[in-house]
Design a protein around this motif. Structure first.
Motif, PDB file in Angstrom:
ATOM      1  N   TRP A 122       0.832  -1.203   0.000  1.00 31.86           N
ATOM      2  CA  TRP A 122       0.000   0.000   0.000  1.00 31.86           C
ATOM      3  C   TRP A 122       0.873   1.261   0.000  1.00 31.86           C
ATOM      4  CZ3 TRP A 122      -3.851  -1.717   4.381  1.00 31.86           C
ATOM      5  CH2 TRP A 122      -4.887  -2.473   3.819  1.00 31.86           C
TER       6      TRP A 122
ATOM      7  N   GLN B  27       2.475   2.083  -3.219  1.00 29.99           N
ATOM      8  CA  GLN B  27       1.483   2.510  -4.205  1.00 29.99           C
ATOM      9  C   GLN B  27       0.810   3.830  -3.815  1.00 29.99           C
ATOM     10  OE1 GLN B  27      -1.211  -0.831  -4.535  1.00 29.99           O
ATOM     11  NE2 GLN B  27       0.444  -2.229  -5.137  1.00 29.99           N
ATOM     12  N   HIS B  28       1.326   4.463  -2.735  1.00 26.00           N
ATOM     13  CA  HIS B  28       0.801   5.755  -2.269  1.00 26.00           C
ATOM     14  C   HIS B  28      -0.669   5.663  -1.900  1.00 26.00           C
ATOM     15  CE1 HIS B  28       4.547   7.237  -3.968  1.00 26.00           C
ATOM     16  NE2 HIS B  28       4.181   6.754  -5.151  1.00 26.00           N
ATOM     17  N   SER B  29      -1.069   4.534  -1.308  1.00 26.15           N
ATOM     18  CA  SER B  29      -2.476   4.347  -0.959  1.00 26.15           C
ATOM     19  C   SER B  29      -2.668   3.800   0.454  1.00 26.15           C
ATOM     20  CB  SER B  29      -3.136   3.398  -1.970  1.00 26.15           C
ATOM     21  OG  SER B  29      -2.494   2.130  -1.982  1.00 26.15           O
ATOM     22  N   HIS B  30      -1.668   3.935   1.320  1.00 30.83           N
ATOM     23  CA  HIS B  30      -1.816   3.406   2.679  1.00 30.83           C
ATOM     24  C   HIS B  30      -2.834   4.253   3.444  1.00 30.83           C
ATOM     25  CE1 HIS B  30      -1.016   1.668   6.560  1.00 30.83           C
ATOM     26  NE2 HIS B  30      -0.107   0.852   6.040  1.00 30.83           N
ATOM     27  N   PRO B  31      -3.855   3.637   4.025  1.00 26.85           N
ATOM     28  CA  PRO B  31      -4.908   4.407   4.695  1.00 26.85           C
ATOM     29  C   PRO B  31      -4.441   5.098   5.971  1.00 26.85           C
ATOM     30  CG  PRO B  31      -5.231   2.053   5.049  1.00 26.85           C
ATOM     31  CD  PRO B  31      -4.142   2.182   4.043  1.00 26.85           C
TER      32      PRO B  31
ATOM     33  N   SER C  84       6.665  11.946  -5.731  1.00 29.36           N
ATOM     34  CA  SER C  84       6.279  10.558  -5.971  1.00 29.36           C
ATOM     35  C   SER C  84       7.275   9.833  -6.861  1.00 29.36           C
ATOM     36  CB  SER C  84       4.889  10.502  -6.626  1.00 29.36           C
ATOM     37  OG  SER C  84       4.948  11.033  -7.931  1.00 29.36           O
TER      38      SER C  84
ATOM     39  N   HIS D 293      -6.968   2.702  10.212  1.00 28.57           N
ATOM     40  CA  HIS D 293      -7.280   1.395   9.640  1.00 28.57           C
ATOM     41  C   HIS D 293      -6.828   0.302  10.594  1.00 28.57           C
ATOM     42  CE1 HIS D 293      -7.835  -1.685   6.597  1.00 28.57           C
ATOM     43  NE2 HIS D 293      -6.614  -2.120   6.844  1.00 28.57           N
TER      44      HIS D 293
END
Length: 360
Positions: free
Chosen positions: A67, A70-74, A89, A122
């Motif tokens: 995550w 992919q720059h999507s860690h909550p 990025s 999360h």
């Protein structure tokens, strides 16, 4: 190859020794180009990793690591100026922002963290906010962050990375664990650079590393970068244009400000101004006490230029450049901006027996 530069490894071990962090906010401070953002990025990733290794580094394999990459860690929030968002990025170095717009972190960005920091993360996990460069927060953003630091949310870590920590509010600095990030000595920096030297022949602007004395060349780039190894490596792709720039500004008889402005207008203005500031800094240093910092390999050429100018005029032009430098980050016409800068430099080259007045 180590995940962090050798000069950061002792700092990592001290910070991670207990397996937990005792502060709710860290301030990583130091000059640009020494890897502060890389350190902060690895710290955030490792703290959010489900299975860190024995040195507390992220495993790189778990769901959390995927995550994160992919720059999507909550449970991770990255706060940067809008102009830096795309660049950050793509790289893990800590270079100043290159774009000319959106240079500040705004109050809306900091207020936008409210749900993130005050709601449960999360799987009730640790939440991390990385702010970079922290000194780009405007006044309203700084005050909004201060409120969060005064009453820190539970299970939340703020990591501030700053090139100029003195520009932060004293009240923000006092609420952070301040860490002066280590910088390498020259030998250590050169060794690190050589391990990452491109092994390829010259194509376009690329450097033919096989036909050069790498160690000597690395030292040249290191000096030009202000002894910041990450910045020095980034200069490899621009070194041909820098050499052309030096040829243009070091020869009074052939100096053409309008032609040079045309040649340099596609490069980021902040980079060009930085090159000119460093060149003039060395002219001033040589005039004052025969000292050259950024271009030690060009001392003979610097000496030749200094025979045509005087110290007072050089100091005046440096002051002029310092006043113009902030404007280079704004949406200005690059060609006209550079023409003014180089026309004034032409007056400096003609100042052997006079002291021109440069507009503030």
């Amino acid at each position: 190859m180590d995940l962090l530069p050798v000069w950061q490894q002792n700092m990592w071990e001290r910070l991670m020794r207990d397996g937990t962090l005792r502060s709710h906010a860290l301030l990583l401070k130091g000059r640009p180009g020494i890897g502060k953002y890389l350190f902060a990025h690895m710290l955030a990733k490792s703290l959010l990793c489900a299975s860190p290794d024995t040195r507390s580094f992220a495993c790189g394999q778990c769901v959390g690591c995927n995550w994160f990459e992919q720059h999507s860690h909550p449970n991770f929030a990255l706060i940067v100026p809008d102009a830096l968002a795309v660049l950050i990025s793509q790289t893990s170095s800590d270079q100043p922002a290159k774009q000319r717009t959106g240079q500040q972190i705004t109050v809306d960005q900091i207020r936008g963290l409210n749900d993130f920091v005050y709601l449960t993360g999360h799987q009730a996990g640790y939440k991390i906010v990385l702010i970079y460069p922290a000194e780009t927060m405007n006044t309203a953003a700084s005050n909004a962050l201060l409120k969060k630091l005064e009453e820190p949310p539970e299970n939340t870590l703020f990591i501030l990375v700053s090139h100029q920590s003195q520009r932060l509010l004293p009240t923000i600095r006092s609420r952070c664990l301040q860490i002066a990030m280590p910088a390498p000595d020259i030998e250590m920096a050169i060794e690190w650079m050589l391990q990452r030297w491109p092994q390829r022949t010259e194509t376009g602007r690329q450097i033919d590393a096989q036909q050069r004395d790498k160690q000597q060349y690395a030292h040249k780039l290191l000096a030009l970068s202000g002894f910041s190894p990450f910045t020095a490596l980034s200069l490899l792709d621009a070194i041909e244009q820098h050499q052309q720039f030096i040829e243009a500004v070091s020869t009074r008889a052939r100096f053409d400000p309008l032609a040079l402005a045309g040649a340099m207008q596609k490069q980021e203005l902040t980079v060009t101004i930085d090159w000119l500031q460093k060149w003039c800094y060395d002219l001033t240093g040589f005039l004052a006490d025969k000292r050259v910092r950024y271009h030690p390999d060009l001392q003979a050429r610097i000496q030749s230029v200094c025979q045509q100018i005087n110290l007072q005029a050089c100091l005046g032009y440096l002051q002029f450049l310092n006043a113009r430098q902030p404007l280079s980050r704004h949406p200005v016409n690059p060609r006209l901006f550079l023409e003014e800068i180089f026309i004034q430099y032409g007056r400096l080259l003609a100042s052997e027996s006079s002291v021109p007045e440069f507009d503030e």
